[in-house]
Design an enzyme around this catalytic site. Structure first.
Site, PDB file in Angstrom:
ATOM      1  N   HIS A  66       0.834  -1.150  -0.065  1.00  0.00           N
ATOM      2  CA  HIS A  66      -0.018   0.187  -0.025  1.00  0.00           C
ATOM      3  C   HIS A  66       0.963   1.128   0.144  1.00  0.00           C
ATOM      4  O   HIS A  66       1.994   1.251   0.744  1.00  0.00           O
ATOM      5  CB  HIS A  66      -0.888   0.305   1.383  1.00  0.00           C
ATOM      6  N   TYR A 135       1.461   0.898  14.390  1.00  0.00           N
ATOM      7  CA  TYR A 135       2.302   1.575  13.789  1.00  0.00           C
ATOM      8  C   TYR A 135       1.803   3.233  13.899  1.00  0.00           C
ATOM      9  O   TYR A 135       0.945   3.542  14.170  1.00  0.00           O
ATOM     10  CB  TYR A 135       2.337   1.552  12.286  1.00  0.00           C
TER      11      TYR A 135
END
Length: 202
Positions: A66, A135
């Site tokens: 992505h 993240y």
């Protein structure tokens, strides 16, 4: 201070960093700082994070590759449970390493973090029975801004560990398994991405 060790330009790709925190443990368990702005700045990492994300995945799940089109995100990624193979692909058109990839194993045991700056595609493959992935991002999520690349694009040539199968000419997971027989699992969206040449027409 001094609670992190930073390996810069991992894999020879400018901007990629592997960050290893100092872990203080004894018979009761352990303590570590997962983020310290002062330590990061001392290491030359001055990015500002605005959003934290977390996902859970089962073995054989592959998420990616992505990237963001108009609002690129730098990402500081780590695994708090299980093991994944995490990959970044350089998409910076003016980079000497455009189209090159680098991967690193992230796990609850090694406690490594991987910083992927803006201008990269990102993905990971879950190698353990279950994994929780966290993240930090340098920009907010913008709906409709996501792009992607085929995880198995032969031009990029990512060497995904424990994965067996033959390239079918598209991003389909059909025919791919881990070495223990676990089927590869992709989202419908990730099954349809094209390769780097067809995506960017360079």
């Amino acid at each position: 201070m001094g609670q992190i060790k930073v390996e810069k330009n991992a894999g020879g790709i400018e901007g990629l960093c592997i960050i290893t925190p100092a872990v203080h443990g004894d018979s009761r368990g352990y303590f570590m700082e997962t983020y310290n702005k002062k330590d990061m700045e001392e290491a030359g990492l001055t990015m500002e994070f605005v959003q934290d994300n977390q996902s859970a995945s089962t073995k054989g799940v592959l998420r990616g590759l992505h990237f963001q089109k108009q609002y690129p995100q730098g990402k500081l990624v780590r695994v708090i449970r299980g093991t994944v193979f995490d990959v970044a692909v350089d998409l910076r058109s003016n980079s000497k390493t455009y189209g090159k990839w680098f991967g690193v194993e992230l796990s609850e045991e090694n406690k490594k973090q991987f910083y992927i700056p803006e201008g990269f595609a990102h993905g990971f493959l879950v190698l353990s029975d279950y994994a929780e992935f966290c993240y930090k991002c340098t920009d907010f999520y913008h709906p409709g801004d996501e792009g992607g690349l085929a995880w198995n694009d032969p031009e990029i040539g990512i060497d995904w560990p424990q994965l067996t199968g033959d390239y079918p000419g598209n991003a389909s997971s059909s025919g791919y398994t881990l070495t223990d027989g676990t089927p590869l699992l992709l989202s419908d969206k990730d099954e349809k991405w094209l390769g780097i040449r067809d995506t960017f027409h360079f």
